[in-house]
Design an enzyme around this catalytic site. Structure first.
Site, PDB file in Angstrom:
ATOM      1  CD  GLN A 288      49.008  66.574  77.584  1.00 28.68           C
ATOM      2  OE1 GLN A 288      49.144  67.517  76.839  1.00 28.68           O
ATOM      3  NE2 GLN A 288      48.081  66.089  78.109  1.00 28.68           N
ATOM      4  CD  GLU A 338      56.864  57.594  80.993  1.00 27.34           C
ATOM      5  OE1 GLU A 338      57.174  57.446  80.161  1.00 27.34           O
ATOM      6  OE2 GLU A 338      55.459  58.057  81.306  1.00 27.34           O
ATOM      7  CB  CYS A 416      46.612  63.541  71.637  1.00 29.19           C
ATOM      8  SG  CYS A 416      48.197  62.183  71.012  1.00 29.19           S
ATOM      9  CD  GLU A 462      46.321  65.116  75.657  1.00 28.72           C
ATOM     10  OE1 GLU A 462      45.542  64.265  75.101  1.00 28.72           O
ATOM     11  OE2 GLU A 462      46.979  65.573  74.576  1.00 28.72           O
TER      12      GLU A 462
END
Length: 469
Positions: A288, A338, A416, A462
């Site tokens: 982030q 991921e 976002c 966000e």
């Protein structure tokens, strides 16, 4: 959630220098925003400075007091939830709540840091206002309009001084270099963008992208040696880099797997601390961009997820594992997924270093890993999912796998850009069963929305949207 998480702290807002302490009404703020927008548009005319034009392009709310920035963002999130309610109504779902929203919307949670909050900045190389093609900065204009000008970012409020210092040094280096910048690939040139990453522990990583064109290995080695010398023995030593990386790339964006990041100097990783845990960060791993804001966000995610000691937490698009690892002590098990392989390596290292043994991290595209994982899910423990995708949103196969897994009753979607591709995901999660799209499971319903201001001075934030079924 504790009250400080649910509304902007009046103490924080009133302590900001030069801020109007009376809370603005929605109409007053909207009117002021329109007035200032007109002023910004006017300031993009030839009479305004390039610095002003860049600030308007990248941080369009920079002129507004912070309290008013939060109100503008609240209004934009309100419109997103109204749009979602309308779209759900079209699908035959009675989703209208007070104010035409699909669920309650909490006030925007403010960022703990207002200025210089970015821990990662990407600087381009292109022609500056004076025509010098070796200018390092951010773009005003667009490639489509063919009016790009690269403006130095020295005045930008969201970028910390360290990033500006490294960018200034990189510009000095390429201006000394006999090699040309690479502005358009087919026109030749070599020096490309610079990425700077920093942490609250004082670490600084610089990543230089270079187009090799027709250079041989010997010539490439010379350029790498000169770059290293500049930042370790020359004028660039003032930057005190922890890590200096070099990447040869013939593409706009290039992963480590496509073209390895070559460590020229220093440590292979930089380290950050979040919620008492230490995190290792690789050159292209997602983290982030606002570390202080991330701490507030992750604490709220822990509360909203309502996980317990017997819960399995599914952390989709987990990056370096920050969310899953920060909640690991509250749950039975964490499974992280991921696509960036180096980020998964970091996540595994982070778990081991912090003594966390109940986390499992899987490398691969979520649309490949998740359907396989969930289709054979037989664990009786409660399963809660947290998704934090890029602006492109989740692949349809990921949504389908979540939707069709009856064990998932609670889902937190962190976006976002909720008005973009994420909206498609929201609709797929909440629509009636659709055999054509293979959406067979019981639909989710939006239950609560909380925006977090991770990007002061910009229009973005966000949005954490809680879905239950």
């Amino acid at each position: 959630l504790p009250p400080w998480l649910l509304r902007p702290s009046s103490a924080l807002l009133s302590s900001l220098p030069g801020r109007d302490r009376s809370p603005p009404t929605e109409k007053k703020t909207a009117a002021k925003w329109k007035e200032k927008k007109k002023a910004r548009e006017g300031s993009s005319l030839p009479g305004s400075s390039w610095e002003e034009r860049l600030a308007n392009a990248v941080t369009p709310l920079w002129r507004l007091p912070y309290q008013e920035q939060l109100q503008v963002k609240y209004e934009s999130q309100r419109k997103v939830l109204q749009a979602l309610a309308s779209r759900l109504e079209e699908l035959g779902i009675d989703a209208q709540k007070p104010g035409g929203l699909c669920c309650p919307l909490q006030p925007v949670v403010p960022s703990p840091v207002i200025n210089g909050y970015r821990n990662k900045s990407t600087f381009s190389v292109n022609r500056g206002p004076d025509g010098n093609p070796k200018t390092v900065g951010l773009y005003v204009g667009t490639g489509r309009e063919r009016n790009i000008v690269c403006v130095k970012a020295n005045h930008m409020e969201n970028i910390p001084p360290k990033h500006k210092q490294v960018a200034q040094c990189y510009e000095e280096f390429i201006r000394r270099s006999p090699l040309e910048p690479c502005i358009l690939f087919h026109e030749g040139g070599h020096w490309r963008e610079l990425v700077v990453r920093t942490t609250s522990r004082g670490h600084t990583m610089a990543i230089v992208t270079f187009h090799p064109q027709e250079l041989g290995q010997e010539a490439l080695a010379t350029q790498k040696a000169l770059l290293k010398e500049f930042f370790t023995c020359g004028p660039g030593t003032v930057c005190a880099l922890t890590s200096l990386y070099f990447q040869e790339s013939t593409m706009t964006r290039c992963s480590h797997e496509q073209s390895p990041f070559q460590l020229l100097h220093g440590e292979p990783h930089i380290f950050e601390e979040v919620r008492g845990l230490k995190f290792r960060i690789s050159p292209d791993a997602f983290f982030q961009v606002n570390t202080g804001g991330a701490e507030v966000l992750y604490q709220a995610v822990g509360k909203l997820s309502q996980v317990g000691g017997d819960t399995v937490l599914l952390d989709i698009c987990c990056g370096t594992g920050t969310i899953g690892l920060s909640l690991a002590h509250q749950v039975s098990k964490v499974i992280g997924v991921e696509v960036v392989e180096k980020a998964i390596e970091d996540a595994r290292w982070n778990a081991a270093f912090n003594g966390i043994s109940n986390c499992e991290f899987r490398s691969g595209k979520a649309e490949a890993v998740l359907p396989q994982l969930l289709s054979s899910w037989e664990d009786a423990r409660p399963l809660v999912a947290v998704v934090n995708p890029s602006r492109a949103g989740l692949h349809h196969r990921v949504v389908r796998a979540i939707r069709n897994c009856t064990s998932i009753r609670r889902l937190l979607y962190i976006s976002c850009k909720p008005e973009g591709e994420a909206m498609r995901n929201f609709l797929e999660l909440c629509c009636p069963p659709d055999p054509g799209k293979k959406l067979a499971g019981e639909p989710f319903a939006p239950t609560l929305a909380i925006p977090f201001d991770m990007f002061p001075h910009t229009v973005h934030c966000e949005l954490v949207l809680l879905f239950t079924r």
